[in-house]
Design an enzyme around this catalytic site. Structure first.
Site, PDB file in Angstrom:
ATOM      1  NE  ARG A  56      -5.859  -1.725   6.494  1.00  0.00           N
ATOM      2  CZ  ARG A  56      -5.373  -2.341   7.574  1.00  0.00           C
ATOM      3  NH1 ARG A  56      -4.990  -1.643   8.634  1.00  0.00           N
ATOM      4  NH2 ARG A  56      -5.222  -3.655   7.585  1.00  0.00           N
ATOM      5  CG  ASN A  86       2.210  -5.856  11.167  1.00  0.00           C
ATOM      6  OD1 ASN A  86       1.300  -5.603  11.950  1.00  0.00           O
ATOM      7  ND2 ASN A  86       2.003  -6.446  10.000  1.00  0.00           N
ATOM      8  CD  GLU A  88      -3.326  -7.710  13.044  1.00  0.00           C
ATOM      9  OE1 GLU A  88      -2.694  -7.675  14.126  1.00  0.00           O
ATOM     10  OE2 GLU A  88      -2.798  -8.027  11.964  1.00  0.00           O
ATOM     11  CG  ASP A 123       0.781  -9.794  11.716  1.00  0.00           C
ATOM     12  OD1 ASP A 123       0.660  -8.645  12.178  1.00  0.00           O
ATOM     13  OD2 ASP A 123      -0.034 -10.275  10.909  1.00  0.00           O
ATOM     14  CG  ASN A 142      -1.283  -2.684   9.885  1.00  0.00           C
ATOM     15  OD1 ASN A 142      -2.447  -3.066   9.831  1.00  0.00           O
ATOM     16  ND2 ASN A 142      -0.265  -3.521   9.946  1.00  0.00           N
TER      17      ASN A 142
END
Length: 300
Positions: free
Chosen positions: A99, A157, A16, A207, A101
């Site tokens: 969590r 995202n 990522e 994404d 991101n």
């Protein structure tokens, strides 16, 4: 002619956040679920690896050296040489299934990152069969104060800004939506949220994103095996198919900011076959004929 190359066969579980730093002339990216930070030169050589103690959603380099991290348990500062962490804060400490991101830095040195749920299909008994939207989007200022920008999010995202700093783009991946906000670069506040794109035409979902020097948005379609360039009016301008299906994020880099770096996911997921030998690798795309913009460093 567009040329796609496997630059580093990193075999990341969940690659990522590619980040090109113009000062160091190096690329950084993360393996989110393996709790690793990777870095290499423009051509994929001199690969180095750093470790963090928990899942990592995103990172940015600091003007003062080191990095700011969006870890599973909130924002932290990080020193590469000692691997020392200084915890800043976790605004969603009361949501243990959440969590942090994806995140990026605006052009005033603020780090904007959001949360996602590990258990995104979990149902809220008070809301019937609708999935829980209990994550939010936050801004970390250089003075290390934390400010909530938006809420009711399932999976944060793709944050990125238009070249004129007036528009902030953001994806909620589990909803297949990309949003646009008015952005006040002087204060870091957002307003006028509206639906920018809805992914109905292609397999996969939105994404990681970046914006090029012409103001077009590039997005990695995870589970869809392609990156797509969108015009500022939402029109599809270009699409590039990849040899792997699970692409995760994109970033321009190289000395001329004309190479697109693309991260990917190597771990198999339920209902998503993963058969490509190069899955989880770092890719480079040459010959796009367009350049990116320099990524700022965090001001704190």
């Amino acid at each position: 002619m567009v040329d796609i190359r496997l630059l580093v066969d990193s075999k990341n579980h969940l690659g990522e956040g590619p980040l090109w730093d113009v000062e160091e002339q190096r690329l950084y990216w993360i393996d989110s679920s393996a709790a690793e930070i990777w870095t290499c030169k423009e051509d994929g050589s001199d690969v180095r690896l750093h470790y963090v103690p928990s899942h990592i959603g995103s990172m940015a380099l600091r003007e003062k050296g080191g990095a700011v991290l969006a870890l599973a348990n909130g924002f932290s500062l990080y020193e590469f040489k000692t691997q020392r962490l200084t915890h800043i804060g976790d605004p969603e400490a009361d949501e243990p299934e959440n969590r942090m991101n994806d995140g990026k830095v605006d052009r005033r040195g603020r780090f904007v990152a959001g949360y996602m749920s590990y258990d995104h299909d979990r149902q809220d008994a008070n809301r019937g069969q609708r999935p829980v939207r209990n994550s939010a989007l936050y801004r970390l200022d250089p003075d290390l104060s934390i400010h909530r920008l938006d809420s009711g999010i399932k999976c944060s995202n793709g944050p990125c800004w238009s070249p004129d700093n007036k528009t902030f783009y953001f994806c909620d991946s589990y909803d297949d939506n990309m949003y646009a906000y008015d952005y006040d670069i002087e204060t870091g506040n957002v307003s006028n949220k509206r639906l920018f794109l809805s992914n109905a035409e292609y397999p996969g979902t939105f994404d990681g994103s970046t914006v090029d020097s012409e103001g077009y948005i590039w997005n990695a379609h995870v589970f869809g095996g392609r990156i797509i360039r969108y015009a500022p009016d939402g029109r599809i301008d270009r699409e590039i198919e990849f040899p792997v299906r699970n692409l995760t994020s994109v970033m321009f880099g190289g000395k001329d900011l004309d190479i697109m770096y693309v991260t990917s996911m190597g771990r198999p997921m339920k209902g998503v076959p993963q058969k490509e030998a190069s899955a989880g690798g770092l890719f480079a795309v040459y010959g796009l004929g367009v350049k990116g913009l320099p990524e700022p460093r965090f001001g704190g």
